[in-house]
Design a protein around this motif. Structure first.
Motif, PDB file in Angstrom:
ATOM      1  N   VAL A 111       0.836  -1.205   0.000  1.00  0.00           N
ATOM      2  CA  VAL A 111       0.000   0.000   0.000  1.00  0.00           C
ATOM      3  C   VAL A 111       0.870   1.254   0.000  1.00  0.00           C
ATOM      4  O   VAL A 111       0.584   2.219  -0.688  1.00  0.00           O
ATOM      5  CB  VAL A 111      -0.946   0.012   1.224  1.00  0.00           C
ATOM      6  N   TYR A 129     -16.083   4.354   7.736  1.00  0.00           N
ATOM      7  CA  TYR A 129     -16.291   2.902   7.716  1.00  0.00           C
ATOM      8  C   TYR A 129     -17.779   2.581   7.756  1.00  0.00           C
ATOM      9  O   TYR A 129     -18.284   1.791   6.963  1.00  0.00           O
ATOM     10  CB  TYR A 129     -15.609   2.235   8.913  1.00  0.00           C
ATOM     11  N   TRP A 147      -9.008 -12.587   4.018  1.00  0.00           N
ATOM     12  CA  TRP A 147      -7.887 -12.988   4.883  1.00  0.00           C
ATOM     13  C   TRP A 147      -7.502 -11.863   5.836  1.00  0.00           C
ATOM     14  O   TRP A 147      -7.406 -12.057   7.049  1.00  0.00           O
ATOM     15  CB  TRP A 147      -6.703 -13.409   4.000  1.00  0.00           C
ATOM     16  N   PHE A 148      -7.347 -10.667   5.286  1.00  0.00           N
ATOM     17  CA  PHE A 148      -6.964  -9.531   6.125  1.00  0.00           C
ATOM     18  C   PHE A 148      -8.077  -9.183   7.127  1.00  0.00           C
ATOM     19  O   PHE A 148      -7.804  -8.826   8.267  1.00  0.00           O
ATOM     20  CB  PHE A 148      -6.631  -8.306   5.265  1.00  0.00           C
ATOM     21  N   ILE A 161      -7.600  -8.939  11.077  1.00  0.00           N
ATOM     22  CA  ILE A 161      -7.842  -7.701  11.811  1.00  0.00           C
ATOM     23  C   ILE A 161      -8.933  -7.905  12.857  1.00  0.00           C
ATOM     24  O   ILE A 161      -8.947  -7.247  13.889  1.00  0.00           O
ATOM     25  CB  ILE A 161      -8.203  -6.568  10.821  1.00  0.00           C
ATOM     26  N   LYS A 220      -5.695  -1.717   9.521  1.00  0.00           N
ATOM     27  CA  LYS A 220      -7.006  -1.463   8.917  1.00  0.00           C
ATOM     28  C   LYS A 220      -6.979  -0.135   8.154  1.00  0.00           C
ATOM     29  O   LYS A 220      -7.399  -0.057   7.002  1.00  0.00           O
ATOM     30  CB  LYS A 220      -8.091  -1.442   9.998  1.00  0.00           C
ATOM     31  N   THR A 221      -6.465   0.884   8.824  1.00  0.00           N
ATOM     32  CA  THR A 221      -6.371   2.199   8.177  1.00  0.00           C
ATOM     33  C   THR A 221      -5.556   2.132   6.896  1.00  0.00           C
ATOM     34  O   THR A 221      -5.974   2.605   5.849  1.00  0.00           O
ATOM     35  CB  THR A 221      -5.711   3.211   9.134  1.00  0.00           C
ATOM     36  N   LEU A 222      -4.383   1.510   7.003  1.00  0.00           N
ATOM     37  CA  LEU A 222      -3.484   1.448   5.854  1.00  0.00           C
ATOM     38  C   LEU A 222      -4.125   0.747   4.669  1.00  0.00           C
ATOM     39  O   LEU A 222      -4.068   1.221   3.540  1.00  0.00           O
ATOM     40  CB  LEU A 222      -2.200   0.707   6.238  1.00  0.00           C
ATOM     41  N   LEU A 223      -4.748  -0.401   4.945  1.00  0.00           N
ATOM     42  CA  LEU A 223      -5.295  -1.182   3.846  1.00  0.00           C
ATOM     43  C   LEU A 223      -6.527  -0.526   3.238  1.00  0.00           C
ATOM     44  O   LEU A 223      -6.839  -0.723   2.070  1.00  0.00           O
ATOM     45  CB  LEU A 223      -5.642  -2.600   4.325  1.00  0.00           C
ATOM     46  N   PHE A 224      -7.222   0.283   4.041  1.00  0.00           N
ATOM     47  CA  PHE A 224      -8.464   0.870   3.543  1.00  0.00           C
ATOM     48  C   PHE A 224      -8.232   2.179   2.795  1.00  0.00           C
ATOM     49  O   PHE A 224      -8.966   2.505   1.867  1.00  0.00           O
ATOM     50  CB  PHE A 224      -9.442   1.118   4.698  1.00  0.00           C
ATOM     51  N   ILE A 225      -7.222   2.918   3.204  1.00  0.00           N
ATOM     52  CA  ILE A 225      -7.090   4.295   2.742  1.00  0.00           C
ATOM     53  C   ILE A 225      -7.073   4.470   1.214  1.00  0.00           C
ATOM     54  O   ILE A 225      -7.676   5.423   0.706  1.00  0.00           O
ATOM     55  CB  ILE A 225      -5.886   5.001   3.430  1.00  0.00           C
ATOM     56  N   PHE A 245      -8.887   3.356  -0.926  1.00  0.00           N
ATOM     57  CA  PHE A 245     -10.244   3.393  -1.454  1.00  0.00           C
ATOM     58  C   PHE A 245     -10.853   4.800  -1.447  1.00  0.00           C
ATOM     59  O   PHE A 245     -11.697   5.107  -2.282  1.00  0.00           O
ATOM     60  CB  PHE A 245     -11.150   2.435  -0.655  1.00  0.00           C
ATOM     61  N   PHE A 269     -12.213  -1.603   0.299  1.00  0.00           N
ATOM     62  CA  PHE A 269     -13.674  -1.614   0.278  1.00  0.00           C
ATOM     63  C   PHE A 269     -14.198  -2.995   0.678  1.00  0.00           C
ATOM     64  O   PHE A 269     -15.049  -3.125   1.568  1.00  0.00           O
ATOM     65  CB  PHE A 269     -14.160  -1.237  -1.122  1.00  0.00           C
ATOM     66  N   ILE A 291     -13.533  -3.722   4.423  1.00  0.00           N
ATOM     67  CA  ILE A 291     -14.431  -3.093   5.390  1.00  0.00           C
ATOM     68  C   ILE A 291     -15.784  -3.801   5.425  1.00  0.00           C
ATOM     69  O   ILE A 291     -16.378  -3.985   6.486  1.00  0.00           O
ATOM     70  CB  ILE A 291     -14.566  -1.587   5.070  1.00  0.00           C
ATOM     71  N   LEU A 292     -16.267  -4.233   4.266  1.00  0.00           N
ATOM     72  CA  LEU A 292     -17.538  -4.968   4.253  1.00  0.00           C
ATOM     73  C   LEU A 292     -17.400  -6.272   5.022  1.00  0.00           C
ATOM     74  O   LEU A 292     -18.246  -6.620   5.854  1.00  0.00           O
ATOM     75  CB  LEU A 292     -17.976  -5.264   2.822  1.00  0.00           C
ATOM     76  N   GLY A 309     -17.044  -5.616   8.793  1.00  0.00           N
ATOM     77  CA  GLY A 309     -18.310  -5.256   9.411  1.00  0.00           C
ATOM     78  C   GLY A 309     -19.134  -6.481   9.780  1.00  0.00           C
ATOM     79  O   GLY A 309     -19.700  -6.571  10.870  1.00  0.00           O
TER      80      GLY A 309
END
Lengths: 312, 292
Positions: free
Chosen positions: A58, A302, B91-92, B96, B107-112, B114, B173, B176-177, B180
């Motif tokens: 990333v 989120y 997997w991630f 997490i 979580k932040t790193l992998l999501f950002i 998007f 994306f 996060i789904l 959740g």
């Protein structure tokens, strides 16, 4: 009086300390036992290794661009692209993107499009949701169905024909074109609002009606304030979408005076050619607002993304 | 006593609150969609006042000139990428969701990626993939110099490079789904399973997987529609060169560069039909799953 309270506080603190100690000891014992278990050790290492690889994947691409944004062009070509710049105080590239790259204008245009779109999205979205969830009237099911089916039509395919509509309205190169599309073709918001409306008790409406409030007053004074969390979700989702959108401005706002952040950056390769250092600075300038907003509103984002996708 | 006025009031507010939004919905969603079908049987060039009816000529052309449909095959690269992306994100998400040091950071790193601007994110990769660019230099630095190649020039590699950029951007994306839903699984189920001596794999197979089935279905659908409508990444990074042109790019090119709105509409209709067919298929599969 105060002494007894102090004593009791220390006592409870001691108890919680003991508990923490105990938990810590159990953890230490478990760890000691686990660490001798090769299978456990393998899995833990594997887990963190994949996460680390993910984090590196990333970070490396934007890292390289960030470094390039502080380099002179000669420096960029002479050294490794992942090396640090000679100075982090070389802002020439950043100055250039605002003077030659029209980024100031782009931020102004995107900002005004965003604000107007958000305003109408909220007004229309809450009003439609209010009417659909509170009244029964002729054709209501049809209206609901219209919103369901509209969600299935992917906007990306219909632009060939939408272009004709925008052209007939004389809105090519007018911000109204993309604003109308952002407001009119967004269906997910209706679902988010409808979902939230379900949680607002009907008794509130009834009580206000007893007091002689008109329906508009009920919407304005009761429903709208209670929809605040839903409005926040929509504002977040739409802001991300509109700030990041490239497709609509590319089609409907081709003129230089109407550039948005996306199209301005897209034009960078023709304005600056292969000046990758300047282009890098432009990229960073456009990324900074997104990253700042994200870090500030992480939790809401989120939640918003999950809600929007699951309902949508 | 107040009933008639309330009734009137209700009529007024229903009309006032629905008129504009519904007009917009029809003008910008339904009218274009229906117009698409009409234009697809004409030879309209985008500006002529007349639109001549040509029957199914545009569709026949698509059938007879498969070159026009070639970009549809590019979708397959992105679909493969989307499947990899789904597996990785699951997997991630599981990691997490478990006890983990630094879970929020990861979580932040992998999501950002998007939430980043599409053009900016794509141009990051345009720079990253250059010949002797950051990717090559990075590979050399970590001792993988043998992998260095012209990422955007070689037609065999370029689509995978673009898919990589796409996975980078959209993985968060899916993550996060999944996360959740994982959060909503009651923890005591796992506790009970642990007491029974279930392994981590068994816990995943018999507790996690059944709970996330629906979300997996939703995400496969989103991945499929997403792969069909890929546009920004190849448009910005390669401008469609070296066989990276996607179907949406080809459709827009046919309309706006070749002024053949009739043919472009036929292509758009084809895409619309494929998407809707897949949605129906997914719905059918789902209701069957629910029944059994």
């Amino acid at each position: 009086m105060s002494t007894t309270r102090a004593v009791s506080t220390t006592a409870s603190e001691n108890a919680s300390l003991d508990r923490e100690n105990l938990a810590g000891q159990i953890y230490a014992i478990r760890l000691r036992r686990n660490i001798r278990n090769p299978k456990w050790l393998f899995w833990v290492t594997f887990k963190y290794l994949t996460l680390l690889l993910g984090a590196v994947a990333v970070l490396v691409p934007p890292y390289a661009v960030f470094m390039a944004s502080f380099k002179t062009l000669d420096e960029y070509y002479a050294n490794s692209k992942v090396a640090l710049p000679e100075s982090f105080f070389n802002f020439d590239n950043y100055i250039k993107v605002f003077t030659d790259g029209d980024l100031g204008l782009a931020f102004f245009n995107t900002g005004s499009i965003l604000l107007i779109s958000l305003f109408f999205t909220i007004v229309f979205g809450t009003q439609v949701a209010y009417v659909l969830s509170r009244f029964s009237f002729f054709g209501k099911r049809l209206v609901l169905l219209a919103y369901v089916i509209a969600m299935v039509i992917p906007a990306v395919t219909t632009q060939v024909a939408t272009f004709e509509v925008i052209k007939a309205l004389g809105l090519i190169n007018h911000k109204a074109s993309v604003i109308l599309l952002y407001v009119g073709a967004d269906v997910v918001m209706i679902y988010v609002f409808l979902q939230f409306m379900k949680g607002i008790p009907l008794e509130l409406d009834e009580a206000a009606k007893m007091e002689g409030a008109s329906y508009f007053l009920i919407y304005w004074k009761i429903i709208l304030p209670l929809l605040k969390p839903a409005i926040a979700t929509i504002v977040i989702l739409r802001t991300i979408f509109i700030y990041n959108d490239f497709y609509f401005p590319l089609l409907y706002l081709p003129e230089q005076s109407q550039v948005t952040v996306s199209t301005a950056l897209y034009k960078f390769t023709s304005v600056f050619g292969t000046e990758w250092t300047t282009i890098s600075a432009g990229i960073i300038v456009i990324l900074i607002p997104s990253i700042t907003v994200f870090l500030l509103l992480q939790k809401q984002i989120y939640a918003g993304v999950t809600n929007g996708a699951v309902k949508g | 006593m107040y009933k008639p006025t309330l009734k009137q009031q209700q009529r007024i507010i229903v009309f006032a609150f629905l008129a504009l939004p519904l007009t917009l919905l029809f003008v910008f969603s339904y009218y274009p969609a229906s117009q698409l079908f009409y234009l697809s049987v004409t030879d309209w060039n985008g500006y002529a006042p007349t639109k001549d009816f040509v029957g199914l000529e545009n569709y026949l052309y698509l059938w007879e000139e498969p070159d026009q449909l070639n970009p549809l095959l590019v979708t397959l690269y992105y679909f493969v990428g989307a499947v990899v992306q789904l597996v990785l994100s699951l997997w991630f998400a599981v990691l997490i969701n478990s006890k983990l040091a630094g879970r929020n950071l990861f979580k932040t790193l992998l999501f950002i990626p998007f939430v980043l601007n599409a053009v900016a994110a794509s141009m990051v990769f345009q720079i990253f993939y250059q010949v002797d660019g950051a990717f090559d230099n990075f590979l050399q630095t970590v001792g993988l110099g043998s992998l260095v190649q012209p990422w955007l020039m070689d037609p065999d590699v370029v689509n995978w490079a673009l898919v990589g950029a796409s996975v980078w951007r959209y993985l968060g994306f899916n993550l996060i789904l999944f996360y959740g839903v994982l959060q909503s699984i009651p923890q005591d189920q796992y506790e009970a399973a642990k007491i029974e001596g279930a392994s981590e794999w068994q816990q995943f197979r018999w507790i996690t997987l059944p709970s996330i089935k629906l979300v997996i279905g939703l995400q496969v659908l989103l991945a499929f529609v997403g792969s069909l409508s890929v546009f920004e990444i190849p448009m910005i990074i390669t401008k469609g060169a070296n066989g990276t042109k996607t179907f949406v790019m080809a459709t827009l090119e046919t309309a706006f560069n070749f002024n053949d709105f009739g043919l472009a509409s036929a292509m758009a209709v084809l895409l619309l039909v494929i998407v809707i067919l897949f949605m129906i298929l997914q719905k059918v599969l789902f209701s069957e799953e629910k029944a059994s």
